[in-house]
Design a protein around this motif. Sequence first.
Motif, PDB file in Angstrom:
ATOM      1  N   ALA A 147       0.837  -1.199   0.000  1.00 23.17           N
ATOM      2  CA  ALA A 147       0.000   0.000   0.000  1.00 23.17           C
ATOM      3  C   ALA A 147       0.873   1.251   0.000  1.00 23.17           C
ATOM      4  O   ALA A 147       1.904   1.297   0.672  1.00 23.17           O
ATOM      5  CB  ALA A 147      -0.903  -0.018   1.221  1.00 23.17           C
ATOM      6  N   ILE A 148       0.472   2.251  -0.760  1.00 23.75           N
ATOM      7  CA  ILE A 148       1.227   3.504  -0.840  1.00 23.75           C
ATOM      8  C   ILE A 148       0.511   4.602  -0.057  1.00 23.75           C
ATOM      9  O   ILE A 148       1.124   5.275   0.773  1.00 23.75           O
ATOM     10  CB  ILE A 148       1.402   3.952  -2.311  1.00 23.75           C
ATOM     11  N   ALA A 149      -0.773   4.798  -0.324  1.00 26.18           N
ATOM     12  CA  ALA A 149      -1.490   5.884   0.340  1.00 26.18           C
ATOM     13  C   ALA A 149      -2.992   5.625   0.299  1.00 26.18           C
ATOM     14  O   ALA A 149      -3.502   5.054  -0.665  1.00 26.18           O
ATOM     15  CB  ALA A 149      -1.179   7.218  -0.331  1.00 26.18           C
ATOM     16  N   ALA A 150      -3.665   6.072   1.350  1.00 30.37           N
ATOM     17  CA  ALA A 150      -5.114   5.898   1.453  1.00 30.37           C
ATOM     18  C   ALA A 150      -5.809   7.251   1.368  1.00 30.37           C
ATOM     19  O   ALA A 150      -5.215   8.290   1.682  1.00 30.37           O
ATOM     20  CB  ALA A 150      -5.454   5.236   2.782  1.00 30.37           C
ATOM     21  N   ASN A 151      -7.062   7.210   0.946  1.00 37.42           N
ATOM     22  CA  ASN A 151      -7.929   8.394   0.947  1.00 37.42           C
ATOM     23  C   ASN A 151      -7.441   9.524   0.051  1.00 37.42           C
ATOM     24  O   ASN A 151      -7.818  10.681   0.241  1.00 37.42           O
ATOM     25  CB  ASN A 151      -8.145   8.895   2.383  1.00 37.42           C
ATOM     26  N   VAL A 152      -6.579   9.177  -0.922  1.00 39.18           N
ATOM     27  CA  VAL A 152      -6.166  10.160  -1.920  1.00 39.18           C
ATOM     28  C   VAL A 152      -7.370  10.445  -2.814  1.00 39.18           C
ATOM     29  O   VAL A 152      -8.148   9.542  -3.121  1.00 39.18           O
ATOM     30  CB  VAL A 152      -4.996   9.563  -2.739  1.00 39.18           C
ATOM     31  N   THR A 153      -7.549  11.695  -3.214  1.00 39.20           N
ATOM     32  CA  THR A 153      -8.654  12.003  -4.137  1.00 39.20           C
ATOM     33  C   THR A 153      -8.151  12.405  -5.514  1.00 39.20           C
ATOM     34  O   THR A 153      -8.932  12.524  -6.449  1.00 39.20           O
ATOM     35  CB  THR A 153      -9.542  13.137  -3.588  1.00 39.20           C
ATOM     36  N   GLN A 154      -6.841  12.651  -5.633  1.00 39.76           N
ATOM     37  CA  GLN A 154      -6.289  13.086  -6.920  1.00 39.76           C
ATOM     38  C   GLN A 154      -4.854  12.596  -7.055  1.00 39.76           C
ATOM     39  O   GLN A 154      -4.065  12.681  -6.111  1.00 39.76           O
ATOM     40  CB  GLN A 154      -6.323  14.610  -6.988  1.00 39.76           C
ATOM     41  N   LEU A 155      -4.552  12.093  -8.249  1.00 39.42           N
ATOM     42  CA  LEU A 155      -3.188  11.677  -8.545  1.00 39.42           C
ATOM     43  C   LEU A 155      -2.591  12.721  -9.488  1.00 39.42           C
ATOM     44  O   LEU A 155      -3.169  13.005 -10.536  1.00 39.42           O
ATOM     45  CB  LEU A 155      -3.234  10.308  -9.235  1.00 39.42           C
ATOM     46  N   ALA A 156      -1.460  13.305  -9.117  1.00 43.36           N
ATOM     47  CA  ALA A 156      -0.780  14.263  -9.993  1.00 43.36           C
ATOM     48  C   ALA A 156       0.447  13.564 -10.574  1.00 43.36           C
ATOM     49  O   ALA A 156       1.391  13.250  -9.851  1.00 43.36           O
ATOM     50  CB  ALA A 156      -0.376  15.510  -9.212  1.00 43.36           C
ATOM     51  N   VAL A 157       0.388  13.292 -11.867  1.00 47.51           N
ATOM     52  CA  VAL A 157       1.465  12.557 -12.529  1.00 47.51           C
ATOM     53  C   VAL A 157       2.433  13.577 -13.112  1.00 47.51           C
ATOM     54  O   VAL A 157       2.079  14.337 -14.014  1.00 47.51           O
ATOM     55  CB  VAL A 157       0.913  11.633 -13.635  1.00 47.51           C
ATOM     56  N   VAL A 158       3.653  13.600 -12.553  1.00 50.76           N
ATOM     57  CA  VAL A 158       4.617  14.630 -12.932  1.00 50.76           C
ATOM     58  C   VAL A 158       5.534  14.101 -14.032  1.00 50.76           C
ATOM     59  O   VAL A 158       6.135  13.036 -13.890  1.00 50.76           O
ATOM     60  CB  VAL A 158       5.464  15.064 -11.708  1.00 50.76           C
ATOM     61  N   VAL A 159       5.624  14.861 -15.111  1.00 47.35           N
ATOM     62  CA  VAL A 159       6.541  14.522 -16.216  1.00 47.35           C
ATOM     63  C   VAL A 159       7.336  15.772 -16.585  1.00 47.35           C
ATOM     64  O   VAL A 159       7.018  16.882 -16.148  1.00 47.35           O
ATOM     65  CB  VAL A 159       5.787  14.000 -17.462  1.00 47.35           C
ATOM     66  N   ALA A 160       8.383  15.560 -17.371  1.00 48.05           N
ATOM     67  CA  ALA A 160       9.194  16.683 -17.843  1.00 48.05           C
ATOM     68  C   ALA A 160       9.841  16.270 -19.153  1.00 48.05           C
ATOM     69  O   ALA A 160       9.923  15.077 -19.472  1.00 48.05           O
ATOM     70  CB  ALA A 160      10.260  17.046 -16.807  1.00 48.05           C
ATOM     71  N   ALA A 161      10.306  17.251 -19.902  1.00 45.33           N
ATOM     72  CA  ALA A 161      10.944  16.957 -21.183  1.00 45.33           C
ATOM     73  C   ALA A 161      12.291  16.259 -20.984  1.00 45.33           C
ATOM     74  O   ALA A 161      12.705  15.449 -21.807  1.00 45.33           O
ATOM     75  CB  ALA A 161      11.139  18.252 -21.974  1.00 45.33           C
ATOM     76  N   ARG A 162      12.953  16.583 -19.874  1.00 46.40           N
ATOM     77  CA  ARG A 162      14.268  16.008 -19.612  1.00 46.40           C
ATOM     78  C   ARG A 162      14.421  15.666 -18.139  1.00 46.40           C
ATOM     79  O   ARG A 162      14.106  16.548 -17.314  1.00 46.40           O
ATOM     80  CB  ARG A 162      15.357  17.013 -20.020  1.00 46.40           C
ATOM     81  N   PRO A 163      14.837  14.459 -17.735  1.00 45.20           N
ATOM     82  CA  PRO A 163      15.012  13.277 -18.602  1.00 45.20           C
ATOM     83  C   PRO A 163      13.690  12.867 -19.228  1.00 45.20           C
ATOM     84  O   PRO A 163      12.640  13.226 -18.714  1.00 45.20           O
ATOM     85  CB  PRO A 163      15.513  12.200 -17.620  1.00 45.20           C
ATOM     86  N   SER A 164      13.748  12.115 -20.325  1.00 41.71           N
ATOM     87  CA  SER A 164      12.500  11.817 -21.025  1.00 41.71           C
ATOM     88  C   SER A 164      11.646  10.888 -20.156  1.00 41.71           C
ATOM     89  O   SER A 164      12.163  10.164 -19.313  1.00 41.71           O
ATOM     90  CB  SER A 164      12.788  11.186 -22.375  1.00 41.71           C
ATOM     91  N   PHE A 165      10.356  10.944 -20.347  1.00 43.93           N
ATOM     92  CA  PHE A 165       9.471  10.154 -19.494  1.00 43.93           C
ATOM     93  C   PHE A 165       8.852   8.998 -20.272  1.00 43.93           C
ATOM     94  O   PHE A 165       8.758   9.041 -21.488  1.00 43.93           O
ATOM     95  CB  PHE A 165       8.387  11.037 -18.871  1.00 43.93           C
ATOM     96  N   SER A 166       8.437   7.970 -19.516  1.00 40.96           N
ATOM     97  CA  SER A 166       7.813   6.795 -20.110  1.00 40.96           C
ATOM     98  C   SER A 166       6.305   6.996 -20.177  1.00 40.96           C
ATOM     99  O   SER A 166       5.637   7.180 -19.162  1.00 40.96           O
ATOM    100  CB  SER A 166       8.128   5.553 -19.272  1.00 40.96           C
ATOM    101  N   MET A 167       5.787   6.959 -21.398  1.00 43.13           N
ATOM    102  CA  MET A 167       4.342   7.103 -21.595  1.00 43.13           C
ATOM    103  C   MET A 167       3.613   5.921 -20.975  1.00 43.13           C
ATOM    104  O   MET A 167       2.515   6.080 -20.441  1.00 43.13           O
ATOM    105  CB  MET A 167       4.080   7.174 -23.103  1.00 43.13           C
ATOM    106  N   GLU A 168       4.221   4.759 -21.028  1.00 44.76           N
ATOM    107  CA  GLU A 168       3.572   3.578 -20.449  1.00 44.76           C
ATOM    108  C   GLU A 168       3.361   3.783 -18.947  1.00 44.76           C
ATOM    109  O   GLU A 168       2.314   3.456 -18.400  1.00 44.76           O
ATOM    110  CB  GLU A 168       4.399   2.316 -20.697  1.00 44.76           C
ATOM    111  N   LEU A 169       4.373   4.343 -18.303  1.00 47.04           N
ATOM    112  CA  LEU A 169       4.256   4.562 -16.862  1.00 47.04           C
ATOM    113  C   LEU A 169       3.148   5.570 -16.548  1.00 47.04           C
ATOM    114  O   LEU A 169       2.365   5.374 -15.610  1.00 47.04           O
ATOM    115  CB  LEU A 169       5.588   5.036 -16.303  1.00 47.04           C
ATOM    116  N   VAL A 170       3.069   6.622 -17.352  1.00 49.20           N
ATOM    117  CA  VAL A 170       2.002   7.621 -17.144  1.00 49.20           C
ATOM    118  C   VAL A 170       0.643   6.945 -17.258  1.00 49.20           C
ATOM    119  O   VAL A 170      -0.246   7.139 -16.420  1.00 49.20           O
ATOM    120  CB  VAL A 170       2.129   8.766 -18.178  1.00 49.20           C
TER     121      VAL A 170
END
Length: 185
Positions: free
Chosen positions: A73-96
């Motif tokens: 388990a990571i966290a309970a009662n979360v209401t929003q997930l903020a997925v942080v990406v950036a141009a560098r280093p490049s990010f994995s679309m699959e992970l998003v």
Amino acid sequence: MAVLTGQVVAAFSRRFIVATAAGELPCQVRGRHLRAVCGDRVEVRRDGDAGVIEAVLPRASLLYRSDAFKSKAIAANVTQLAVVVAARPSFSMELVQRCILAAEDQGIASLLVLNKADLPETPVARARLDLLTRIGYPLVTLSALSDVTPLQSALRGHTTLLIGQSGMGKSTLINALFPGADAVT
Ligand SMILES: Nc1nc2c(ncn2[C@@H]2O[C@H](COP(=O)(O)OP(=O)(O)O)[C@@H](O)[C@H]2O)c(=O)[nH]1
Ligand SMILES: [Mg+2]
């Protein structure tokens, strides 16, 4: 010894910090089978400056990571997930996409955060997110090093979990949003 309700605001394996009406209490958990995670609402038996978590109240949502063998388990009662990406280093679309699926599974809203907007490759990264924004996922573009106000209004009223690959700027965002958090970047 008073019984209080509170919310776990930090978890370090078997030790927790619980925010209660009487302030933040360092807590341990009763017994070996009770499991608490960050965000859990709990009943705490207070004893002086510390407490014992006696019960974990029902969870509105639970985010966890799992493989074929175990799940954590990571966290309970979360209401929003903020997925942080950036141009560098490049990010994995699959992970998003996997993050968004995990949120959908728990009925949690997802927010895309494109950080490091100061980098010249940002429009390329933005284009990679186009499919997701077209199907309705909100996007906030910002630079954690200069101005995080675009993110602040998106956080209001939510319990948000920041998630993203290493190097995307999560710790920098936390420090800008909560001066004094002292997250190592
Ligand atoms: N150019 C630029 N660099 C950033 C920005 N935000 C964070 N960084 C840098 O990206 C690196 C990784 O940041 P960090 O917060 O540790 O990422 P984390 O692994 O997601 O927690 C650090 O060198 C930060 O200074 C930004 O908005 N613009
Ligand atoms: Mg970090």
